[in-house]
Design an enzyme around this catalytic site. Structure first.
Site, PDB file in Angstrom:
ATOM      1  CB  CYS A 113     -14.603  -3.234   5.207  1.00 22.83           C
ATOM      2  SG  CYS A 113     -13.432  -4.390   4.496  1.00 22.83           S
ATOM      3  CB  CYS A 117      -9.338  -7.105   9.690  1.00 20.44           C
ATOM      4  SG  CYS A 117      -8.956  -7.670   8.031  1.00 20.44           S
TER       5      CYS A 117
HETATM    6  N1  SAH Z   1      -8.740  -3.658   2.997  1.00 27.52           N
HETATM    7  C1  SAH Z   1      -7.417  -3.299   2.653  1.00 27.52           C
HETATM    8  C2  SAH Z   1      -7.106  -1.820   2.762  1.00 27.52           C
HETATM    9  C3  SAH Z   1      -7.640  -1.063   3.953  1.00 27.52           C
HETATM   10  S1  SAH Z   1      -6.839  -1.171   5.497  1.00 27.52           S
HETATM   11  C4  SAH Z   1      -6.421  -4.114   3.442  1.00 27.52           C
HETATM   12  O1  SAH Z   1      -6.838  -4.912   4.268  1.00 27.52           O
HETATM   13  O2  SAH Z   1      -5.228  -4.030   3.186  1.00 27.52           O
HETATM   14  C5  SAH Z   1      -5.247  -0.448   5.328  1.00 27.52           C
HETATM   15  C6  SAH Z   1      -4.216  -1.069   6.250  1.00 27.52           C
HETATM   16  O3  SAH Z   1      -4.447  -0.702   7.627  1.00 27.52           O
HETATM   17  C7  SAH Z   1      -4.231  -2.597   6.228  1.00 27.52           C
HETATM   18  O4  SAH Z   1      -2.919  -3.078   6.241  1.00 27.52           O
HETATM   19  C8  SAH Z   1      -4.939  -2.920   7.528  1.00 27.52           C
HETATM   20  O5  SAH Z   1      -4.674  -4.225   7.937  1.00 27.52           O
HETATM   21  C9  SAH Z   1      -4.389  -1.841   8.433  1.00 27.52           C
HETATM   22  N2  SAH Z   1      -5.154  -1.610   9.660  1.00 27.52           N
HETATM   23  C10 SAH Z   1      -6.469  -1.662   9.860  1.00 27.52           C
HETATM   24  N3  SAH Z   1      -6.783  -1.373  11.139  1.00 27.52           N
HETATM   25  C11 SAH Z   1      -5.633  -1.116  11.760  1.00 27.52           C
HETATM   26  C12 SAH Z   1      -5.279  -0.771  13.095  1.00 27.52           C
HETATM   27  N4  SAH Z   1      -6.208  -0.644  14.054  1.00 27.52           N
HETATM   28  N5  SAH Z   1      -3.971  -0.593  13.361  1.00 27.52           N
HETATM   29  C13 SAH Z   1      -3.018  -0.717  12.399  1.00 27.52           C
HETATM   30  N6  SAH Z   1      -3.290  -1.049  11.142  1.00 27.52           N
HETATM   31  C14 SAH Z   1      -4.567  -1.266  10.822  1.00 27.52           C
END
Ligand code: SAH
Length: 351
Positions: A113, A117
């Site tokens: 990705c 984030c």
């Molecule tokens: N790229 C998309 C979909 C993939 S992530 C998005 O950002 O929505 C799916 C979900 O999991 C998203 O809400 C993301 O923010 C969350 N996520 C990612 N890593 C995480 C973590 N360590 N703990 C909790 N949620 C997480």
């Protein structure tokens, strides 16, 4: 000549190609049903098709399979996590979850990705490429075959940003819901995005029945930019404006995902901001405890999610708490692929 990836083709595209090759149009529907209804991917097994046509199909088309590299089964709740190897050697993750009403499959849309984030394991192993429609689809078909189940719901919440692979994701959605094929209602599909604003407007025009989920995680621009770099390009005001448009245009409620992180986004002031931002919007808030990622030190206290839910409730915002599944098998997206990528870099020495 490179063979055409037949599982990425819509029925009308397959019809056009076959007619161009001098075949009868109705053959396309027969083949489409072998692939998407009967899940037969070997042309030799398509018994109501002549041997000559099967031969020509083999010469012109291919089906790209996925291979189970690893399968982790949760001892706690029947969640199964798959690490799939793609035909080019890359890896993606898929998760099968069991609920009282049936099964749901969480699929990846990209190898890695770009969004970066801070709390997400998918960002750590780096971005390689977007998935083809067939590669998203085959995660479902292969998982269903392996587990002997049919999923009643699909979530696009695995590795990758679906709206950064917009065309292929839309094609996948059309394929999965095709009446002549898999025929899954898009009402049972959720698509999660970090907030690629222009694509939210594009999606609104398609008026699909799916549930759009927005990974919000903070209602404060500075904080959100810190944990989600995409916010520096499309800030919260622009995002909410796009959401408002989406809701008006499609008549569908949006879900906001909010991972509750200690000392980051779970104070009274954070609840105030979130409540003010969402007031009057046809939406739903889904609170998630943050999954531990070993490279990061984000955490949620045991009572953190319930406490924040209460704070929101007091401010008139209803929130549900997402059940954590598969916490014993690293079900947080991106963790298995990151480990596989690490082993690749070490020449697999610690296999
Ligand atoms: N790229 C998309 C979909 C993939 S992530 C998005 O950002 O929505 C799916 C979900 O999991 C998203 O809400 C993301 O923010 C969350 N996520 C990612 N890593 C995480 C973590 N360590 N703990 C909790 N949620 C997480």
């Amino acid at each position: 000549m490179e063979k055409t990836d037949i599982l990425s083709l819509s029925l009308s595209e397959l019809e056009t190609l076959l007619v161009e090759q001098g075949e009868k149009k109705f053959r396309a529907k027969q083949i489409f049903q072998w692939l998407h209804t009967k899940r037969v991917f070997d042309f030799d097994e398509m018994t109501d098709i002549s041997v000559q046509l099967r031969q020509r199909l083999k010469e012109n088309f291919c089906t790209k399979g996925l291979f189970v590299q690893k399968r982790l089964e949760s001892a706690m709740d029947n969640t199964v996590k798959y690490l799939y190897r793609l035909s080019d050697g890359n890896y993606v993750e898929t998760v099968l979850m069991e609920y009282n009403y049936g099964h749901s499959i969480c699929v990846s849309t990209q190898v890695g990705c770009k969004m970066g984030c801070r709390f997400c394991a998918s960002a750590i192993a780096g971005y390689v490429r977007s998935l083809e429609p067939s590669e998203i689809l085959m995660q479902i078909y292969e998982t269903e075959r392996d587990a002997g189940v049919r999923a009643s719901g699909i979530v696009l919440m695995g590795i990758g940003e679906p709206l950064d692979n917009y065309d292929n994701v839309i094609k996948f959605l059309r394929l999965i819901s095709d009446k002549d094929g898999n025929n899954l209602s898009l009402r049972h599909v959720s698509l999660s995005t970090c907030g690629i604003v222009p694509r939210i407007y594009d999606l609104a025009e398609l008026k699909l029945q799916l549930t759009l989920c927005i990974s919000l995680h903070s209602a404060d621009n500075d904080k959100r930019s810190e944990i989600m770099p995409v916010n520096r390009t499309y800030n919260i005001d622009e995002l909410i404006k796009a959401c408002r448009y989406y809701i008006d245009r499609t008549g569908r409620r949006i879900t906001f995902e909010y991972a509750v992180i200690d000392d980051v986004n779970s104070s009274d002031a954070d609840a105030d901001r979130l409540a003010a931002l969402l007031r009057g919007l046809n939406c739903h808030v889904n609170l998630i405890p943050v999954n531990k990622v070993k490279e990061r030190n984000f955490r949620t206290a045991r009572s953190g999610v319930a406490d924040f839910a209460k704070r929101l409730e007091k401010r008139g915002i209803n929130a549900t708490v997402r059940r954590t599944l598969g916490s014993d098998i690293e079900a947080a997206c991106g963790q298995l692929r990151r480990d596989a990528a690490d082993q690749g870099r070490n020449g697999g020495a610690d296999n």
